[in-house]
Motif scaffolding. Structure first.
Motif, PDB file in Angstrom:
ATOM      1  N   THR A 130       0.783  -1.202   0.425  1.00 56.81           N
ATOM      2  CA  THR A 130      -0.002  -0.386   0.136  1.00 56.81           C
ATOM      3  C   THR A 130       0.863   1.014   0.076  1.00 56.81           C
ATOM      4  O   THR A 130       0.537   2.439  -0.368  1.00 56.81           O
ATOM      5  N   TYR A 131       2.182   1.042   0.420  1.00 53.27           N
ATOM      6  CA  TYR A 131       2.725   2.355  -0.179  1.00 53.27           C
ATOM      7  C   TYR A 131       3.259   2.945  -1.351  1.00 53.27           C
ATOM      8  O   TYR A 131       3.390   3.691  -1.509  1.00 53.27           O
ATOM      9  N   SER A 132       3.537   1.992  -2.085  1.00 56.38           N
ATOM     10  CA  SER A 132       3.365   2.384  -3.539  1.00 56.38           C
ATOM     11  C   SER A 132       2.709   2.078  -4.386  1.00 56.38           C
ATOM     12  O   SER A 132       2.036   2.354  -5.682  1.00 56.38           O
ATOM     13  N   ASN A 133       1.964   1.408  -3.894  1.00 55.65           N
ATOM     14  CA  ASN A 133       0.550   1.244  -4.937  1.00 55.65           C
ATOM     15  C   ASN A 133      -0.781   1.932  -3.888  1.00 55.65           C
ATOM     16  O   ASN A 133      -1.560   1.788  -2.712  1.00 55.65           O
ATOM     17  N   PRO A 169       6.983  -3.549   5.952  1.00 58.30           N
ATOM     18  CA  PRO A 169       6.711  -2.432   7.118  1.00 58.30           C
ATOM     19  C   PRO A 169       7.223  -0.932   7.069  1.00 58.30           C
ATOM     20  O   PRO A 169       8.001  -0.975   6.608  1.00 58.30           O
ATOM     21  N   HIS A 170       5.857  -0.208   6.924  1.00 61.27           N
ATOM     22  CA  HIS A 170       6.693   1.732   7.149  1.00 61.27           C
ATOM     23  C   HIS A 170       6.403   2.081   7.849  1.00 61.27           C
ATOM     24  O   HIS A 170       4.847   1.545   8.794  1.00 61.27           O
ATOM     25  N   TYR A 201       2.919  -4.003   3.601  1.00 64.11           N
ATOM     26  CA  TYR A 201       1.484  -5.157   4.179  1.00 64.11           C
ATOM     27  C   TYR A 201       2.407  -6.149   4.855  1.00 64.11           C
ATOM     28  O   TYR A 201       3.270  -5.844   5.097  1.00 64.11           O
ATOM     29  N   SER A 202       1.663  -6.962   5.582  1.00 65.40           N
ATOM     30  CA  SER A 202       2.059  -7.594   6.966  1.00 65.40           C
ATOM     31  C   SER A 202       2.495  -9.447   6.661  1.00 65.40           C
ATOM     32  O   SER A 202       2.043  -9.709   4.892  1.00 65.40           O
ATOM     33  N   ILE A 203       2.744  -9.344   6.764  1.00 61.81           N
ATOM     34  CA  ILE A 203       3.079 -11.609   7.331  1.00 61.81           C
ATOM     35  C   ILE A 203       1.380 -12.168   6.914  1.00 61.81           C
ATOM     36  O   ILE A 203       1.717 -13.078   6.162  1.00 61.81           O
TER      37      ILE A 203
END
Length: 382
Positions: free
Chosen positions: A185-188, A235-236, A242-244
């Motif tokens: 979700t950081y890049s998308n 993680p950011h 995204y998570s595990i």
């Protein structure tokens, strides 16, 4: 029953690999400006033709707008984006297979990390148009048509790998390149069918995998290997990424496609896991995979003892990345009952035995290179 490093491993589609060791993909920074292997490249891989029963190439970019990534003044990433690269990858397959190992070609698109493309054009392409403090160029959002073209490029790259004589391909879905960028979700930040929900963010890596498998079914021998490399979490500080749990859902979807293996990219140690879990990343994924999908991972393996622990408690095959950089005969010594002769740290004397490319030598010689440290690495710093 206790596993041995010399056990043969049989993959889903029938091919058998000698031993539980594999050479992981590592950038050699030795390609030409247009992504072809050089004599330096071939010498490096030929020197490692005995290091394991299965060897995976460094990443090859599948689209002209998907690389090079990394490289720079030391030499470029290798490419596979058109038929002009066939002679290069044929020579690479021959060098890797000369002593009987299975050779896997890793296919990749750098996405927003295609700094070589950005150097030429002033921008790179990613899932979304974002700004990042780590990038000094513009990132433009991929159109639907460009996404569909890249999916086809992964298939065409697979066809070229088959024609070149490789025994399989590995889809690079890790290390912050395009497939991972779509997951994050950081890049998308898209709002169409390629972004938003986890199901939508998974749709690009799933579509790429299906296209690769389609081309394998059409052109490859029955025992052609198909693997997928994954980074467990991203993680950011702002909570994005995204998570595990997210990546494990992708693993469950990939499992339905019946791949030969899942390759877990771990920066630290092979036994590492999420901070809030008693399980390792590989143990979490194992529960989501069927018995025929082999589990591979890397992570600070410098000795036969560590490799043996890895395959008995965490995975089916273990990769020696920096370990094989230091000693190209790592697996050969294990299979010939000479594990006590494995060289565990670099030195000016051992450097002469490594057949490193100039790009690797220059990279590891720099005082602050950003690379994972080598044992005794200070001994070869400039």
């Amino acid at each position: 029953m206790t596993r041995q490093l010399t056990d043969s491993v049989k993959f889903r589609r029938g091919v058998e690999v000698q031993g539980r060791l594999f050479l992981p993909p590592m950038l050699t920074s030795s390609g030409t400006a247009d992504g072809r292997a050089t004599a330096d490249t071939l010498q490096y891989y030929a020197a490692r033709s005995k290091t394991a029963g299965m060897l995976i190439t460094e990443y090859h970019y599948v689209s002209e707008n998907g690389g090079p990534s990394g490289g720079g003044p030391f030499g470029e990433q290798l490419g596979i984006y058109d038929d002009e690269h066939l002679d290069s990858i044929k020579a690479l397959a021959k060098a890797m297979k000369q002593d009987g190992a299975k050779a896997i070609l890793q296919i990749n698109h750098g996405g927003l990390r295609s700094n070589g493309f950005a150097d030429k054009h002033g921008y790179a392409l990613g899932p979304s148009a974002i700004t990042s403090p780590n990038l000094n160029y513009e990132v433009r959002e991929l159109t639907t048509q460009q996404i569909e073209a890249i999916i086809k490029d992964f298939g065409l790259a697979t066809k070229r790998a088959i024609e070149a004589g490789f025994d399989g391909v590995e889809i690079h879905g890790a290390n912050h390149y395009l497939l991972q960028q779509f997951m994050s979700t950081y890049s998308n930040r898209r709002t169409d069918e390629w972004g938003g929900s986890l199901a939508n963010r998974m749709s690009f890596p799933i579509a790429v995998t299906k296209e690769v498998l389609r081309m394998v079914a059409k052109y490859a021998p029955q025992d052609f290997i198909v693997g997928y490399r994954i980074s467990p979490e991203e993680p950011h500080q702002d909570g994005s990424g995204y998570s595990i749990a997210d990546s494990n859902q992708l693993v469950k979807e990939l499992n339905q496609l019946q791949l030969d293996y899942l390759h877990v990219s771990i920066f630290g140690h092979y036994y590492d896991g999420p901070k809030d879990s008693n399980l390792s990343y590989t143990q979490i994924y194992r529960e989501s995979l069927d018995a025929e999908t082999k589990l591979l991972a890397v992570g600070s393996v410098f000795s036969a003892e560590a490799a043996l622990d890895a395959v008995n408690h965490y995975m089916d095959m273990v990769g020696m990345a920096r370990g094989s950089l230091i000693d190209p005969l790592f697996g050969y010594k294990v299979s010939h009952h000479r594990a006590n002769e494995i060289v565990h740290e670099i030195s000016p004397e051992q450097l002469k035995q490594t057949a490193w490319t100039k790009g690797l030598l220059d990279s590891f010689s720099l005082p602050d290179n950003g690379l994972p440290p080598l044992p005794n690495g200070e001994s070869i710093k400039k």
